[in-house]
Write a protein that holds these residues in place. Structure first.
Motif, PDB file in Angstrom:
ATOM      1  N   UNK A  48     -27.417   0.644 -10.904  1.00  0.00           N
ATOM      2  CA  UNK A  48     -28.165   1.433  -9.925  1.00  0.00           C
ATOM      3  C   UNK A  48     -27.209   2.039  -8.901  1.00  0.00           C
ATOM      4  N   UNK A  49     -26.132   1.311  -8.612  1.00  0.00           N
ATOM      5  CA  UNK A  49     -25.234   1.751  -7.545  1.00  0.00           C
ATOM      6  C   UNK A  49     -23.937   2.378  -8.057  1.00  0.00           C
ATOM      7  N   UNK A  50     -23.594   2.083  -9.335  1.00  0.00           N
ATOM      8  CA  UNK A  50     -22.307   2.575  -9.842  1.00  0.00           C
ATOM      9  C   UNK A  50     -22.482   3.083 -11.274  1.00  0.00           C
ATOM     10  N   UNK A  51     -21.591   3.941 -11.713  1.00  0.00           N
ATOM     11  CA  UNK A  51     -21.699   4.465 -13.090  1.00  0.00           C
ATOM     12  C   UNK A  51     -21.387   3.374 -14.104  1.00  0.00           C
ATOM     13  N   UNK A  52     -22.012   3.456 -15.262  1.00  0.00           N
ATOM     14  CA  UNK A  52     -21.788   2.460 -16.308  1.00  0.00           C
ATOM     15  C   UNK A  52     -20.551   2.766 -17.147  1.00  0.00           C
ATOM     16  N   UNK A  53     -19.995   3.962 -16.939  1.00  0.00           N
ATOM     17  CA  UNK A  53     -18.803   4.328 -17.701  1.00  0.00           C
ATOM     18  C   UNK A  53     -17.580   3.566 -17.202  1.00  0.00           C
ATOM     19  N   UNK A  54     -16.734   3.177 -18.131  1.00  0.00           N
ATOM     20  CA  UNK A  54     -15.448   2.596 -17.789  1.00  0.00           C
ATOM     21  C   UNK A  54     -15.519   1.261 -17.071  1.00  0.00           C
ATOM     22  N   UNK A  55     -16.549   0.482 -17.345  1.00  0.00           N
ATOM     23  CA  UNK A  55     -16.631  -0.844 -16.733  1.00  0.00           C
ATOM     24  C   UNK A  55     -15.779  -1.826 -17.526  1.00  0.00           C
ATOM     25  N   UNK A  56     -15.311  -2.894 -16.865  1.00  0.00           N
ATOM     26  CA  UNK A  56     -14.640  -3.950 -17.630  1.00  0.00           C
ATOM     27  C   UNK A  56     -15.599  -4.498 -18.685  1.00  0.00           C
ATOM     28  N   UNK A  57     -15.031  -5.018 -19.746  1.00  0.00           N
ATOM     29  CA  UNK A  57     -15.791  -5.469 -20.910  1.00  0.00           C
ATOM     30  C   UNK A  57     -16.978  -6.378 -20.550  1.00  0.00           C
ATOM     31  N   UNK A  58     -16.698  -7.450 -19.807  1.00  0.00           N
ATOM     32  CA  UNK A  58     -17.732  -8.439 -19.482  1.00  0.00           C
ATOM     33  C   UNK A  58     -18.869  -7.786 -18.715  1.00  0.00           C
ATOM     34  N   UNK A  59     -18.470  -6.991 -17.727  1.00  0.00           N
ATOM     35  CA  UNK A  59     -19.436  -6.290 -16.890  1.00  0.00           C
ATOM     36  C   UNK A  59     -20.307  -5.371 -17.757  1.00  0.00           C
ATOM     37  N   UNK A  60     -19.667  -4.731 -18.680  1.00  0.00           N
ATOM     38  CA  UNK A  60     -20.383  -3.798 -19.548  1.00  0.00           C
ATOM     39  C   UNK A  60     -21.426  -4.525 -20.392  1.00  0.00           C
ATOM     40  N   UNK A  61     -21.051  -5.712 -20.867  1.00  0.00           N
ATOM     41  CA  UNK A  61     -22.008  -6.497 -21.662  1.00  0.00           C
ATOM     42  C   UNK A  61     -23.179  -6.933 -20.795  1.00  0.00           C
ATOM     43  N   UNK A  62     -22.841  -7.415 -19.591  1.00  0.00           N
ATOM     44  CA  UNK A  62     -23.906  -7.877 -18.690  1.00  0.00           C
ATOM     45  C   UNK A  62     -24.886  -6.747 -18.387  1.00  0.00           C
ATOM     46  N   UNK A  63     -24.350  -5.586 -18.088  1.00  0.00           N
ATOM     47  CA  UNK A  63     -25.260  -4.478 -17.751  1.00  0.00           C
ATOM     48  C   UNK A  63     -26.147  -4.117 -18.941  1.00  0.00           C
ATOM     49  N   UNK A  64     -25.594  -4.293 -20.136  1.00  0.00           N
ATOM     50  CA  UNK A  64     -26.406  -3.997 -21.331  1.00  0.00           C
ATOM     51  C   UNK A  64     -27.554  -4.986 -21.485  1.00  0.00           C
ATOM     52  N   UNK A  65     -27.391  -6.177 -20.927  1.00  0.00           N
ATOM     53  CA  UNK A  65     -28.442  -7.193 -21.048  1.00  0.00           C
ATOM     54  C   UNK A  65     -29.492  -7.081 -19.939  1.00  0.00           C
ATOM     55  N   UNK A  66     -29.204  -6.225 -18.983  1.00  0.00           N
ATOM     56  CA  UNK A  66     -30.107  -6.102 -17.839  1.00  0.00           C
ATOM     57  C   UNK A  66     -31.139  -5.005 -18.119  1.00  0.00           C
ATOM     58  N   UNK A  67     -32.414  -5.376 -18.229  1.00  0.00           N
ATOM     59  CA  UNK A  67     -33.411  -4.353 -18.563  1.00  0.00           C
ATOM     60  C   UNK A  67     -33.455  -3.207 -17.546  1.00  0.00           C
ATOM     61  N   UNK A  68     -33.161  -3.538 -16.277  1.00  0.00           N
ATOM     62  CA  UNK A  68     -33.240  -2.482 -15.266  1.00  0.00           C
ATOM     63  C   UNK A  68     -32.239  -1.363 -15.533  1.00  0.00           C
ATOM     64  N   UNK A  69     -31.125  -1.685 -16.190  1.00  0.00           N
ATOM     65  CA  UNK A  69     -30.129  -0.632 -16.406  1.00  0.00           C
ATOM     66  C   UNK A  69     -30.675   0.464 -17.330  1.00  0.00           C
ATOM     67  N   UNK A  70     -31.574   0.082 -18.240  1.00  0.00           N
ATOM     68  CA  UNK A  70     -32.188   1.098 -19.105  1.00  0.00           C
ATOM     69  C   UNK A  70     -33.189   1.936 -18.315  1.00  0.00           C
ATOM     70  N   UNK A  71     -33.871   1.280 -17.367  1.00  0.00           N
ATOM     71  CA  UNK A  71     -34.809   2.008 -16.509  1.00  0.00           C
ATOM     72  C   UNK A  71     -34.081   3.030 -15.653  1.00  0.00           C
ATOM     73  N   UNK A  72     -33.025   2.572 -14.996  1.00  0.00           N
ATOM     74  CA  UNK A  72     -32.267   3.465 -14.123  1.00  0.00           C
ATOM     75  C   UNK A  72     -31.643   4.590 -14.942  1.00  0.00           C
ATOM     76  N   UNK A  73     -31.181   4.242 -16.128  1.00  0.00           N
ATOM     77  CA  UNK A  73     -30.579   5.260 -16.997  1.00  0.00           C
ATOM     78  C   UNK A  73     -31.604   6.338 -17.357  1.00  0.00           C
ATOM     79  N   UNK A  74     -32.819   5.893 -17.658  1.00  0.00           N
ATOM     80  CA  UNK A  74     -33.872   6.856 -17.995  1.00  0.00           C
ATOM     81  C   UNK A  74     -34.193   7.739 -16.786  1.00  0.00           C
ATOM     82  N   UNK A  75     -34.243   7.127 -15.596  1.00  0.00           N
ATOM     83  CA  UNK A  75     -34.490   7.928 -14.388  1.00  0.00           C
ATOM     84  C   UNK A  75     -33.400   8.988 -14.224  1.00  0.00           C
ATOM     85  N   UNK A  76     -32.140   8.579 -14.450  1.00  0.00           N
ATOM     86  CA  UNK A  76     -31.027   9.521 -14.276  1.00  0.00           C
ATOM     87  C   UNK A  76     -31.146  10.658 -15.271  1.00  0.00           C
ATOM     88  N   UNK A  77     -31.532  10.299 -16.493  1.00  0.00           N
ATOM     89  CA  UNK A  77     -31.667  11.335 -17.510  1.00  0.00           C
ATOM     90  C   UNK A  77     -32.709  12.360 -17.075  1.00  0.00           C
TER      91      UNK A  77
END
Ligand SMILES: Nc1ncnc2c1ncn2[C@@H]1O[C@H](COP(=O)(O)OP(=O)(O)OP(=O)(O)O)[C@@H](O)[C@H]1O
Ligand SMILES: [Mg+2]
Lengths: 247, 272
Positions: free
Chosen positions: A181-210
Motif C-alpha cells: 500500500x505504501x511502497x512499490x512491489x517491484x524490486x523487493x528483497x526475496x523474502x519481502x516479495x514472498x510475504x507480499x504475495x501471501x497478503x490478500x490486501x496486496x492484490x486488492x491494492x494492486x487492483x485499485x492501482x490498475x
C-alpha cells in the motif's frame, strides 16, 4: 428480506455514529498527507512518479481493511451487549445471519473507501479515468467482503475484547504494511516479495492501482481471481465458526 | 420414566438426563422433566441453580454434554433451525440493540420472525402502547431506563406468536402494574392460542398465581416438581415461598443439601 434487515442494521449503526466515521477517516488522511507530501520528492527523484497518485489507492485499501475488520469484529460487541442472542435464536440460518452482517459491514467499508477516494482527490490525487473510478467500487466491495468475513471469523473465536488489540497489532497492521500500500512491489528483497504475495490486501491494492492509475504489479485478472477465492474461503470458514458460537 | 412416555406427543418439551459442564463445574446435573402442550410451567431455583443454562440448551444457544432434549419432537442440537421456528424468548439480561430506536428493535424482530408487514405494524403499535413506550418509539434504546428496556424487551418477545415462549426472569425490575399487565397478556395468549409458557422468576407469589406446574432446581438438580398445591402439601408449608425455602434451604447452603429433612428441621426451628 431477513438478510436485508441485518444489512440495514449495520448501515444505520454506521450512519448514526458520526464520531466513528470521522475517527476512521482521520487515520487514512493522516497517512495520505504525511507520507504523500513527506516522501513525495524522494519518490519522484527515484523516478517513480507522483507519490500521492501511487499512495492514494493504498490508502483506500487501508481504510477498507481497517473498517471491514472492525465491522466484522463488532460481533464481540453484540455478544457483550446481548444483541447477538437475539440474532442467534431467530428462525434464520446462521449462515444467512453471517451473510447479512458481512454484506452490511462490507457496504460500510466500501462507503468509507469511497469517501477516502474523494478526499484524496481533494488533496491532489488524479485518477486515470472516470470509468476506472466507477469500476473501483465493486472491487472495493470485494476487498471489504474479504476482510469483513475475516473479522467475523476472528470475532467468532474470541469471547471478549481482550484479544482485539492483539489482532489489530499482530494481524491487521502487518497485513496493511506488507501489502504494498505504501511502497512499490517491484524490486523487493526475496523474502519481502514472498510475504507480499501471501497478503490478500496486496492484490486488492494492486487492483485499485490498475483501475485508478493504470499501473499494476500483478495482473488485474489474477487480482480479482485471488480476491474472490480468498473471500469465498473466508466466508465459508467464518460461517463455520459463526455456527459454532455458544453463548 | 419409560421410553413411551418420552415419545408422548402431548409433551412439547421433553428433557432427559441433561448434563452441562463448564470445565469441571457441573451447572446442570442430570435433569429430566417435561412440559405439556399449553402448560404454564415455572422453573424455579436459587441464584446459580442452572435455570438460564437449561434455557440456553433448550433454545439452541448452548450444547449439552449429554442427555436428550426434544422440543416438539425435535432436538435443538440437531435441528436448530427447525426448533428456532417454534419458540420465542425473553432473556434474563438485555438483548436489545442500543444504537437502534425502540421501534427499529421491534421491526427488526418482526422481520426476523416472519411476521407479515401489516400484522407486524399493527402489533408493534399495540404492544408498544401496551408497555407505554409508543410515545418514545423513535428514541434510541440507549436513552432508556432499565425498566423501559425491560418493557421493550417483553413487548418484543410477544411480537410473534410462537408455540412456546421462554421467559427468563421477565418481570425483574418491572413495576407491579406492568408485571400484572404482562401476565394477563400471556395468560390470554396461553388460552387463545394454546401457547406453552416456560418461565423463571424469583417472585414466588407470581409462580404460585400463574403456573400450572412448577419444577424446582438447585445446584443443577431438580429437587421437586408438581403443582404449587402439591409442593406445599409435600413440604407441609402454607405458601410456595415457604415450600421453596424448605426445599432449597434457608440462608445457609450446606454441602449435604440433599438432606431435605434436615433443612426442614432447621427451618422449623427458625420459625419458632
Ligand atoms: N459460560 C459459563 N461459564 C462458566 N460457568 C457458567 C457459565 N454460565 C453459567 N455458569 C455457571 O453455571 C451456574 C448456573 O448458572 P445459571 O445462569 O444457569 O443460573 P440461574 O439458575 O439462571 O441463576 P440466576 O437466578 O442467578 O439467574 C452458575 O454457577 C454459573 O456461574
Ligand atoms: Mg438465570
Amino acid at each position: 428480506m431477513k438478510i436485508y434487515i441485518l444489512w440495514l442494521r449495520q448501515i444505520k449503526r454506521y450512519l448514526r455514529s458520526k464520531s466513528r466515521i470521522l475517527g476512521s477517516l482521520a487515520q487514512p488522511l493522516l497517512f495520505l498527507l504525511a507520507m504523500g507530501y513527506g516522501f513525495g520528492s524522494v519518490f519522484q527523484k527515484a523516478g517513480q512518479g507522483n507519490y500521492i497518485n501511487f499512495l492514494a489507492p493504498g490508502i483506500i485499501g487501508m481504510s477498507i481493511i481497517f473498517t471491514s475488520v472492525f465491522t466484522g469484529i463488532e460481533i464481540i460487541w453484540d455478544r457483550q451487549f446481548g444483541f447477538l442472542k437475539e440474532m442467534m435464536v431467530a428462525p434464520m440460518s446462521r449462515l444467512n445471519i453471517m451473510i447479512g452482517r458481512t454484506m452490511g459491514g462490507a457496504t460500510v467499508a466500501t462507503m468509507q473507501g469511497i469517501i477516502v477516494l474523494m478526499l484524496s482527490m481533494l488533496f491532489g490525487f488524479h485518477p486515470y479515468s472516470f470509468i476506472g473510478v466507477l469500476l473501483t467500487i465493486p472491487v472495493m466491495f470485494l476487498v471489504a467482503l474479504l476482510f469483513t468475513a475475516l473479522g467475523t471469523m476472528i470475532a467468532s473465536l474470541l469471547d471478549d475484547m481482550q484479544g482485539f488489540q492483539l489482532i489489530m497489532n499482530f494481524l491487521i497492521m502487518p497485513l496493511f504494511f506488507l501489502s504494498g500500500a505504501l511502497f512499490p512491489l517491484e524490486g523487493l528483497p526475496k523474502v519481502m516479495s514472498i510475504i507480499t504475495k501471501l497478503d490478500p490486501l496486496s492484490y486488492g491494492v494492486d487492483a485499485f492501482r490498475y483501475l485508478l492509475i493504470n499501473s499494476s504489479h500483478y495482473d488485474i485478472g489474477l487480482d480479482i481471481a485471488v480476491l474472490s477465492i480468498i473471500t469465498g474461503f473466508f466466508l465459508l470458514l467464518g460461517g463455520y465458526f459463526f455456527k459454532k458460537i455458544q453463548i | 420414566m419409560n421410553s413411551d412416555l418420552f415419545m408422548d406427543t402431548n409433551k412439547i418439551i421433553n428433557v432427559k438426563n441433561l448434563i452441562k459442564k463448564f470445565g469441571d463445574f457441573i451447572a446442570v446435573d442430570d435433569i429430566s422433566f417435561s412440559v405439556d402442550k399449553g402448560e404454564i410451567f415455572a422453573f424455579l431455583g436459587p441464584n446459580g441453580a442452572g435455570k438460564s443454562t437449561t434455557i440456553k440448551m433448550l433454545t439452541t444457544l448452548l450444547t449439552s454434554n449429554s442427555g436428550d432434549i426434544k422440543i416438539n419432537g425435535h432436538n435443538p442440537a440437531i435441528e436448530p433451525d427447525l426448533v428456532r421456528r417454534m419458540f420465542g424468548i425473553v432473556f434474563q439480561d438485555t438483548s436489545l440493540d442500543d444504537e437502534l430506536t425502540a421501534w427499529e428493535n421491534m421491526e427488526f424482530h418482526g422481520v426476523l420472525y416472519d411476521v407479515p408487514k401489516k400484522l407486524r405494524r399493527e402489533r408493534i403499535e399495540s404492544l408498544m402502547q401496551f408497555v407505554e413506550l409508543w410515545d418514545r418509539k423513535d428514541s434510541l434504546v440507549k436513552e432508556f431506563s432499565g425498566g423501559m428496556k425491560r418493557r421493550l424487551e417483553i413487548a418484543r418477545g410477544l411480537l410473534h406468536h410462537p408455540k412456546i415462549i421462554f421467559l427468563d426472569e421477565p418481570t425483574l425490575g418491572l413495576d407491579p402494574q406492568t408485571r400484572n399487565h404482562m401476565w394477563e397478556y400471556l395468560k390470554d395468549l396461553n388460552k387463545k392460542e394454546g401457547t406453552t409458557i416456560f418461565f423463571t422468576t424469583h417472585y414466588m407469589e407470581e409462580a404460585d398465581r400463574i403456573a400450572d406446574k412448577i419444577a424446582i432446581i438447585d445446584h443443577g438438580k431438580i429437587i421437586a416438581s408438581g403443582t404449587s398445591a402439591e409442593l406445599k402439601k409435600d413440604t407441609k408449608t402454607e405458601s410456595l415461598e415457604d415450600a421453596f425455602l424448605s426445599l432449597t434451604g434457608n440462608v445457609i447452603r450446606e454441602e449435604s443439601a440433599t438432606s431435605v429433612d434436615h433443612m426442614r428441621t432447621n427451618r422449623r426451628m427458625w420459625r419458632k
